[in-house]
Design a protein around this motif. Structure first.
Motif, PDB file in Angstrom:
ATOM      1  N   LEU A   1     -48.281  14.090  88.129  1.00  0.00           N
ATOM      2  CA  LEU A   1     -49.412  13.323  87.613  1.00  0.00           C
ATOM      3  C   LEU A   1     -50.751  14.025  87.738  1.00  0.00           C
ATOM      4  CD1 LEU A   1     -48.559   9.835  89.206  1.00  0.00           C
ATOM      5  CD2 LEU A   1     -47.728  10.799  87.041  1.00  0.00           C
ATOM      6  N   GLN A   2     -50.868  15.003  88.629  1.00  0.00           N
ATOM      7  CA  GLN A   2     -52.190  15.520  88.992  1.00  0.00           C
ATOM      8  C   GLN A   2     -52.981  16.040  87.792  1.00  0.00           C
ATOM      9  OE1 GLN A   2     -49.250  16.522  90.331  1.00  0.00           O
ATOM     10  NE2 GLN A   2     -49.437  17.016  92.524  1.00  0.00           N
ATOM     11  N   ILE A   3     -52.315  16.790  86.912  1.00  0.00           N
ATOM     12  CA  ILE A   3     -53.034  17.410  85.792  1.00  0.00           C
ATOM     13  C   ILE A   3     -53.526  16.357  84.811  1.00  0.00           C
ATOM     14  CG2 ILE A   3     -52.764  18.967  83.819  1.00  0.00           C
ATOM     15  CD1 ILE A   3     -50.850  20.624  85.587  1.00  0.00           C
TER      16      ILE A   3
ATOM     17  N   HIS B   1     -36.549  15.375  78.179  1.00  0.00           N
ATOM     18  CA  HIS B   1     -36.465  14.511  79.356  1.00  0.00           C
ATOM     19  C   HIS B   1     -37.049  15.161  80.615  1.00  0.00           C
ATOM     20  CE1 HIS B   1     -34.164  11.231  77.532  1.00  0.00           C
ATOM     21  NE2 HIS B   1     -33.551  12.171  76.849  1.00  0.00           N
ATOM     22  N   ALA B   2     -36.819  16.474  80.781  1.00  0.00           N
ATOM     23  CA  ALA B   2     -37.246  17.142  82.014  1.00  0.00           C
ATOM     24  C   ALA B   2     -38.763  17.124  82.192  1.00  0.00           C
ATOM     25  CB  ALA B   2     -36.730  18.579  82.044  1.00  0.00           C
ATOM     26  N   ALA B   3     -39.514  17.089  81.092  1.00  0.00           N
ATOM     27  CA  ALA B   3     -40.975  17.091  81.163  1.00  0.00           C
ATOM     28  C   ALA B   3     -41.539  15.680  80.984  1.00  0.00           C
ATOM     29  CB  ALA B   3     -41.548  18.020  80.096  1.00  0.00           C
ATOM     30  N   SER B   4     -40.720  14.662  81.234  1.00  0.00           N
ATOM     31  CA  SER B   4     -41.121  13.275  81.019  1.00  0.00           C
ATOM     32  C   SER B   4     -41.339  12.555  82.345  1.00  0.00           C
ATOM     33  CB  SER B   4     -40.044  12.536  80.212  1.00  0.00           C
ATOM     34  OG  SER B   4     -39.826  13.144  78.957  1.00  0.00           O
TER      35      SER B   4
ATOM     36  N   GLY C   1     -43.164   6.797  87.828  1.00  0.00           N
ATOM     37  CA  GLY C   1     -44.233   7.765  87.590  1.00  0.00           C
ATOM     38  C   GLY C   1     -45.233   7.265  86.570  1.00  0.00           C
ATOM     39  N   LEU C   2     -44.745   6.607  85.523  1.00  0.00           N
ATOM     40  CA  LEU C   2     -45.649   6.060  84.513  1.00  0.00           C
ATOM     41  C   LEU C   2     -46.524   4.962  85.101  1.00  0.00           C
ATOM     42  CD1 LEU C   2     -46.517   6.063  81.520  1.00  0.00           C
ATOM     43  CD2 LEU C   2     -44.749   4.321  81.115  1.00  0.00           C
ATOM     44  N   GLN C   3     -45.940   4.104  85.909  1.00  0.00           N
ATOM     45  CA  GLN C   3     -46.721   3.052  86.557  1.00  0.00           C
ATOM     46  C   GLN C   3     -47.824   3.639  87.427  1.00  0.00           C
ATOM     47  OE1 GLN C   3     -43.856   0.670  88.654  1.00  0.00           O
ATOM     48  NE2 GLN C   3     -43.230  -0.456  86.824  1.00  0.00           N
TER      49      GLN C   3
ATOM     50  N   ARG D   1     -51.936   3.265  86.922  1.00  0.00           N
ATOM     51  CA  ARG D   1     -52.685   2.746  88.073  1.00  0.00           C
ATOM     52  C   ARG D   1     -53.787   3.705  88.490  1.00  0.00           C
ATOM     53  NH1 ARG D   1     -49.570   3.496  93.465  1.00  0.00           N
ATOM     54  NH2 ARG D   1     -50.317   5.606  92.962  1.00  0.00           N
ATOM     55  N   ASP D   2     -53.452   4.988  88.614  1.00  0.00           N
ATOM     56  CA  ASP D   2     -54.428   5.955  89.108  1.00  0.00           C
ATOM     57  C   ASP D   2     -55.514   6.248  88.081  1.00  0.00           C
ATOM     58  OD1 ASP D   2     -52.947   5.976  91.398  1.00  0.00           O
ATOM     59  OD2 ASP D   2     -52.055   7.953  91.084  1.00  0.00           O
ATOM     60  N   ILE D   3     -55.182   6.189  86.790  1.00  0.00           N
ATOM     61  CA  ILE D   3     -56.213   6.342  85.765  1.00  0.00           C
ATOM     62  C   ILE D   3     -57.259   5.238  85.903  1.00  0.00           C
ATOM     63  CG2 ILE D   3     -56.652   6.064  83.286  1.00  0.00           C
ATOM     64  CD1 ILE D   3     -54.098   7.662  82.770  1.00  0.00           C
ATOM     65  N   ARG D   4     -56.805   4.013  86.120  1.00  0.00           N
ATOM     66  CA  ARG D   4     -57.749   2.896  86.245  1.00  0.00           C
ATOM     67  C   ARG D   4     -58.618   3.041  87.502  1.00  0.00           C
ATOM     68  NH1 ARG D   4     -57.298   2.932  81.383  1.00  0.00           N
ATOM     69  NH2 ARG D   4     -55.413   2.059  80.462  1.00  0.00           N
ATOM     70  N   VAL D   5     -58.056   3.577  88.580  1.00  0.00           N
ATOM     71  CA  VAL D   5     -58.855   3.830  89.787  1.00  0.00           C
ATOM     72  C   VAL D   5     -59.924   4.880  89.492  1.00  0.00           C
ATOM     73  CG1 VAL D   5     -58.788   4.778  92.124  1.00  0.00           C
ATOM     74  CG2 VAL D   5     -57.028   3.147  91.391  1.00  0.00           C
ATOM     75  N   ILE D   6     -59.535   5.950  88.807  1.00  0.00           N
ATOM     76  CA  ILE D   6     -60.478   7.021  88.492  1.00  0.00           C
ATOM     77  C   ILE D   6     -61.606   6.506  87.616  1.00  0.00           C
ATOM     78  CG2 ILE D   6     -60.723   9.158  87.155  1.00  0.00           C
ATOM     79  CD1 ILE D   6     -57.936   9.944  88.260  1.00  0.00           C
ATOM     80  N   GLU D   7     -61.275   5.664  86.626  1.00  0.00           N
ATOM     81  CA  GLU D   7     -62.316   5.119  85.749  1.00  0.00           C
ATOM     82  C   GLU D   7     -63.376   4.365  86.550  1.00  0.00           C
ATOM     83  OE1 GLU D   7     -59.732   4.386  81.658  1.00  0.00           O
ATOM     84  OE2 GLU D   7     -59.877   2.799  83.155  1.00  0.00           O
TER      85      GLU D   7
END
Length: 303
Positions: free
Chosen positions: A228-230, A257-260, A265-267, A271-277
């Motif tokens: 998720l970091q990038i 699939h391997a790069a998914s 992870g999606l959750q 979640r972290d995008i909303r924290v960053i915003e």
């Protein structure tokens, strides 16, 4: 290059683009796209489960891929034999096997509507544009592989729909030519690197700023990395949209699939995008309520 050359340094600041009933751009919540792509492996039940995963995680949209196999598979590749979970078959037969038709997309449209999700696809040929238009999709996505397919770009521009343009494996000159065929008022560009999975040294996230300044349109990020970091760093650099491939299980058969991201992870991503915003704030320096008591207790003022 047209008179509105894309290298013109006087481009205006980006303004949000309307995609359906949502605005995508500066000052708006990051638009999160769960790319199902071909990770459904031709099984509408898998697609259904991935739509549910995207909705539960808080995505705004899911994205598929739409091809006419007879057009998109090079003639010299069509008869080659491929080993698949359904047995040995030609490459053309395989591509037909994993391609959804009208009945499957009708079910997808109905399910997305029930979940309040937008949906659209990357058409890889002109008949696929016409197919998707028959469902009145809210937008069209240009895959990185299609940046130089000007016939396809002209067909997409003619729909009048918003266009989301991925830029993996493209030079600035190739992107210039593509942008000149599209309506910038309805364009969102996605910085992307088309390596699957993508190593961090190829992320080149500062290109988000380069593209925004060059074209004056909202710029997002379409990622193919593990983790998720990038993707989260892209949001801190101003990405207005984030697209990630999603899967039920990264060990499933198939090229993407391997790069998914799996459901958890999606959750975490959303979640972290909303924290960053929230954490980014508005840039105005102020004393916050939580600082008032420490300010009274600890601040020394001397002359």
């Amino acid at each position: 290059m047209t008179q509105n050359a894309t290298t013109d340094l006087s481009v205006s600041a980006p303004v949000p683009v309307a995609i359906g009933d949502l605005l995508v751009g500066p000052g708006q919540p990051t638009y999160v796209i769960g790319e199902i792509g071909i990770n459904h492996n031709g099984d509408v039940d898998i697609a259904r489960r991935l739509i549910e995963v995207a909705a539960e995680a808080g995505c705004h949209a899911v994205k598929f891929q739409k091809r006419t196999p007879e057009i998109c598979v090079p003639e010299e590749q069509q008869g080659k034999i491929r080993q698949t979970p359904w047995g040995e078959m030609t490459y053309l037969e395989y591509k037909r096997r994993v391609e959804f038709g009208r009945d499957e997309y009708a079910e997808i449209a109905k399910l997305c509507d029930a979940y309040g999700l937008q949906w659209f696809a990357s058409p890889w040929d002109v008949p696929s544009v016409e197919f998707l238009e028959s469902f009145d999709v809210v937008a069209h996505k240009v895959a990185s592989a299609s940046v130089t397919d000007h016939e396809l770009l002209r067909a997409l521009a003619a729909t009048g729909k918003p266009i989301i343009l991925s830029t993996g494996m493209s030079t600035l000159e190739e992107i210039d030519a593509a942008v000149d065929l599209l309506d910038r008022r309805k364009l969102v560009i996605m910085h992307s690197t088309s390596t699957y999975p993508m190593p961090e040294e190829e992320a080149n996230l500062r290109t988000i700023t380069t593209l925004r300044e060059r074209y004056g349109v909202p710029v997002g990020y379409s990622g193919h990395e593990r983790g998720l970091q990038i993707s989260l760093a892209a949001v801190t650099l101003g990405a207005v949209a984030v697209e990630r491939h999603i899967t039920l299980d990264r060990t499933m058969w198939g090229s993407d699939h391997a790069a998914s991201l799996e459901p958890a992870g999606l959750q975490h991503l959303v979640r972290d995008i909303r924290v960053i915003e929230k954490a980014l704030g508005d840039g105005v320096k102020r004393v916050f309520p939580g600082e008032e008591e420490p300010r009274r207790r600890l601040r020394r003022t001397t002359t």
